[in-house]
Design a protein around this motif. Structure first.
Motif, PDB file in Angstrom:
ATOM      1  N   GLY A  24      64.067  47.440  63.461  1.00 34.88           N
ATOM      2  CA  GLY A  24      63.728  46.249  63.190  1.00 34.88           C
ATOM      3  C   GLY A  24      62.254  45.893  63.615  1.00 34.88           C
ATOM      4  N   HIS A  25      62.219  44.740  64.464  1.00 33.86           N
ATOM      5  CA  HIS A  25      60.952  44.261  65.134  1.00 33.86           C
ATOM      6  C   HIS A  25      61.008  44.561  66.612  1.00 33.86           C
ATOM      7  CE1 HIS A  25      63.059  40.570  65.148  1.00 33.86           C
ATOM      8  NE2 HIS A  25      62.159  40.232  66.339  1.00 33.86           N
ATOM      9  N   LEU A  26      62.022  45.215  66.921  1.00 30.42           N
ATOM     10  CA  LEU A  26      62.369  45.252  68.283  1.00 30.42           C
ATOM     11  C   LEU A  26      62.212  46.867  68.943  1.00 30.42           C
ATOM     12  CD1 LEU A  26      65.344  43.000  68.957  1.00 30.42           C
ATOM     13  CD2 LEU A  26      62.865  42.288  69.424  1.00 30.42           C
ATOM     14  N   VAL A  27      61.897  47.009  70.178  1.00 29.69           N
ATOM     15  CA  VAL A  27      61.635  48.242  71.053  1.00 29.69           C
ATOM     16  C   VAL A  27      63.119  48.248  72.092  1.00 29.69           C
ATOM     17  CG1 VAL A  27      60.501  49.964  72.186  1.00 29.69           C
ATOM     18  CG2 VAL A  27      59.352  48.610  70.501  1.00 29.69           C
ATOM     19  N   PHE A  28      63.857  49.068  72.171  1.00 29.33           N
ATOM     20  CA  PHE A  28      64.881  49.292  73.291  1.00 29.33           C
ATOM     21  C   PHE A  28      64.373  50.362  73.988  1.00 29.33           C
ATOM     22  CE2 PHE A  28      66.729  47.026  69.766  1.00 29.33           C
ATOM     23  CZ  PHE A  28      67.272  45.723  70.096  1.00 29.33           C
ATOM     24  N   THR A  29      64.057  50.369  75.329  1.00 26.74           N
ATOM     25  CA  THR A  29      63.621  51.342  76.093  1.00 26.74           C
ATOM     26  C   THR A  29      64.939  51.970  77.030  1.00 26.74           C
ATOM     27  OG1 THR A  29      62.981  50.299  78.088  1.00 26.74           O
ATOM     28  CG2 THR A  29      61.569  50.405  76.313  1.00 26.74           C
ATOM     29  N   ALA A  30      65.241  53.159  77.069  1.00 29.69           N
ATOM     30  CA  ALA A  30      65.888  53.750  78.100  1.00 29.69           C
ATOM     31  C   ALA A  30      65.505  53.379  79.447  1.00 29.69           C
ATOM     32  CB  ALA A  30      66.014  55.310  77.826  1.00 29.69           C
ATOM     33  N   GLY A  31      66.401  53.418  80.485  1.00 28.77           N
ATOM     34  CA  GLY A  31      65.878  53.064  81.893  1.00 28.77           C
ATOM     35  C   GLY A  31      64.898  54.048  82.258  1.00 28.77           C
ATOM     36  N   GLN A  32      63.792  53.652  83.039  1.00 34.04           N
ATOM     37  CA  GLN A  32      62.795  54.530  83.547  1.00 34.04           C
ATOM     38  C   GLN A  32      62.911  54.499  84.920  1.00 34.04           C
ATOM     39  OE1 GLN A  32      60.643  56.436  81.394  1.00 34.04           O
ATOM     40  NE2 GLN A  32      62.480  55.427  80.142  1.00 34.04           N
ATOM     41  N   ILE A  33      62.455  55.795  85.742  1.00 33.11           N
ATOM     42  CA  ILE A  33      62.612  55.698  87.136  1.00 33.11           C
ATOM     43  C   ILE A  33      61.077  56.056  87.589  1.00 33.11           C
ATOM     44  CG2 ILE A  33      64.955  56.391  86.909  1.00 33.11           C
ATOM     45  CD1 ILE A  33      63.825  59.403  87.000  1.00 33.11           C
ATOM     46  N   LEU A 109      72.591  54.754  92.246  1.00 37.09           N
ATOM     47  CA  LEU A 109      71.979  55.483  91.028  1.00 37.09           C
ATOM     48  C   LEU A 109      72.148  56.882  91.404  1.00 37.09           C
ATOM     49  CD1 LEU A 109      69.049  53.114  90.432  1.00 37.09           C
ATOM     50  CD2 LEU A 109      70.961  53.439  88.957  1.00 37.09           C
ATOM     51  N   TRP A 110      71.974  57.927  90.500  1.00 39.19           N
ATOM     52  CA  TRP A 110      71.808  59.281  90.882  1.00 39.19           C
ATOM     53  C   TRP A 110      70.525  59.718  91.433  1.00 39.19           C
ATOM     54  CZ3 TRP A 110      73.959  57.195  86.397  1.00 39.19           C
ATOM     55  CH2 TRP A 110      75.255  57.197  86.488  1.00 39.19           C
ATOM     56  N   GLY A 111      70.195  59.684  92.714  1.00 41.66           N
ATOM     57  CA  GLY A 111      69.175  60.320  93.248  1.00 41.66           C
ATOM     58  C   GLY A 111      67.826  59.676  92.992  1.00 41.66           C
ATOM     59  N   VAL A 112      67.733  58.571  92.662  1.00 40.67           N
ATOM     60  CA  VAL A 112      66.702  57.615  92.542  1.00 40.67           C
ATOM     61  C   VAL A 112      66.855  56.167  93.043  1.00 40.67           C
ATOM     62  CG1 VAL A 112      65.680  58.711  90.514  1.00 40.67           C
ATOM     63  CG2 VAL A 112      67.061  56.813  90.127  1.00 40.67           C
ATOM     64  N   THR A 113      65.658  55.482  93.597  1.00 40.56           N
ATOM     65  CA  THR A 113      65.736  54.272  94.245  1.00 40.56           C
ATOM     66  C   THR A 113      65.856  53.121  93.160  1.00 40.56           C
ATOM     67  OG1 THR A 113      63.550  54.165  94.181  1.00 40.56           O
ATOM     68  CG2 THR A 113      64.567  55.038  96.276  1.00 40.56           C
ATOM     69  N   MET A 114      65.284  53.194  92.065  1.00 42.94           N
ATOM     70  CA  MET A 114      65.464  52.240  91.168  1.00 42.94           C
ATOM     71  C   MET A 114      65.513  52.602  89.680  1.00 42.94           C
ATOM     72  SD  MET A 114      61.733  50.752  91.117  1.00 42.94           S
ATOM     73  CE  MET A 114      62.068  49.999  89.903  1.00 42.94           C
ATOM     74  N   GLU A 115      65.424  51.708  88.710  1.00 37.49           N
ATOM     75  CA  GLU A 115      65.623  51.946  87.203  1.00 37.49           C
ATOM     76  C   GLU A 115      65.106  50.664  86.601  1.00 37.49           C
ATOM     77  OE1 GLU A 115      68.074  54.124  83.811  1.00 37.49           O
ATOM     78  OE2 GLU A 115      68.400  54.632  86.008  1.00 37.49           O
ATOM     79  N   ILE A 116      64.284  50.765  85.780  1.00 36.97           N
ATOM     80  CA  ILE A 116      64.028  49.533  84.815  1.00 36.97           C
ATOM     81  C   ILE A 116      64.140  50.045  83.368  1.00 36.97           C
ATOM     82  CG2 ILE A 116      62.195  47.684  84.421  1.00 36.97           C
ATOM     83  CD1 ILE A 116      60.961  48.365  87.122  1.00 36.97           C
ATOM     84  N   ASP A 117      64.793  49.014  82.565  1.00 36.58           N
ATOM     85  CA  ASP A 117      64.585  49.257  81.236  1.00 36.58           C
ATOM     86  C   ASP A 117      64.203  47.719  80.454  1.00 36.58           C
ATOM     87  OD1 ASP A 117      66.988  47.524  80.070  1.00 36.58           O
ATOM     88  OD2 ASP A 117      68.106  48.959  81.292  1.00 36.58           O
ATOM     89  N   CYS A 118      63.846  47.634  79.043  1.00 36.11           N
ATOM     90  CA  CYS A 118      63.586  46.546  78.789  1.00 36.11           C
ATOM     91  C   CYS A 118      63.581  46.383  77.147  1.00 36.11           C
ATOM     92  CB  CYS A 118      62.215  46.165  79.069  1.00 36.11           C
ATOM     93  SG  CYS A 118      60.715  47.148  78.123  1.00 36.11           S
ATOM     94  N   VAL A 119      63.391  45.349  76.537  1.00 32.24           N
ATOM     95  CA  VAL A 119      63.438  45.062  74.796  1.00 32.24           C
ATOM     96  C   VAL A 119      62.278  44.294  74.781  1.00 32.24           C
ATOM     97  CG1 VAL A 119      64.617  43.772  72.982  1.00 32.24           C
ATOM     98  CG2 VAL A 119      66.134  44.754  74.996  1.00 32.24           C
ATOM     99  N   ALA A 120      61.552  44.856  73.796  1.00 36.73           N
ATOM    100  CA  ALA A 120      60.060  44.073  73.533  1.00 36.73           C
ATOM    101  C   ALA A 120      59.975  43.832  71.965  1.00 36.73           C
ATOM    102  CB  ALA A 120      58.945  45.041  74.080  1.00 36.73           C
ATOM    103  N   GLU A 121      59.164  43.236  71.674  1.00 36.75           N
ATOM    104  CA  GLU A 121      58.891  42.943  70.133  1.00 36.75           C
ATOM    105  C   GLU A 121      57.766  43.991  70.021  1.00 36.75           C
ATOM    106  OE1 GLU A 121      59.413  38.424  68.737  1.00 36.75           O
ATOM    107  OE2 GLU A 121      57.711  38.654  69.993  1.00 36.75           O
TER     108      GLU A 121
END
Length: 131
Positions: A24-33, A109-121
């Protein structure tokens, strides 16, 4: 529905998933490291890792047709409660002008210190003409 496999200048998926899905009008991202170029490149500080992770996230949003100004919700995953203050400092620099809703949790987490994901229009075509 459209799937974005890999945005330019980002480390592609390390498993069977898309970097983003547009529905639709949304973007769902996978977690980024905090990966830059490859998973083996280490950054100097945790704040540098947050900045790199947000750069990766922004590259995916742009490739999908969105940007940080259109983010609705962010999920942050940290591996140590002491990371929250530096995370907030960098996050505020980049997303503090109009902060989206956010959840931040401390996890393993598996071998990383952090992860970020988001939802955007998605940025509509009329908005793109005025930028």
């Amino acid at each position: 529905m459209k799937r974005l496999q890999a945005a330019p200048d980002t480390v592609g998926p390390v498993g069977p998933y898309s970097q983003a899905v547009i529905s639709g009008h949304l973007v769902f991202t996978a977690g980024q490291i905090p990966a830059r170029g490859s998973l083996d490149q280490q950054l100097d500080t945790f704040e540098d890792e947050v900045r790199q992770t947000l750069r990766n996230l922004e590259a995916i949003l742009i490739e999908a047709g969105s940007d940080f100004d259109h983010v609705i919700k962010v999920n942050g995953y940290l591996t140590d409660p002491a990371q929250l203050e530096p995370f907030n400092r960098v996050y505020t620099e980049i997303l503090g002008h109009a902060p989206p809703a956010r959840t931040t949790v401390c996890v393993s987490l598996w071998g990383v210190t952090m992860e970020i994901d988001c939802v955007a229009e998605l940025i509509d075509s009329e908005s793109r003409k005025h930028k």
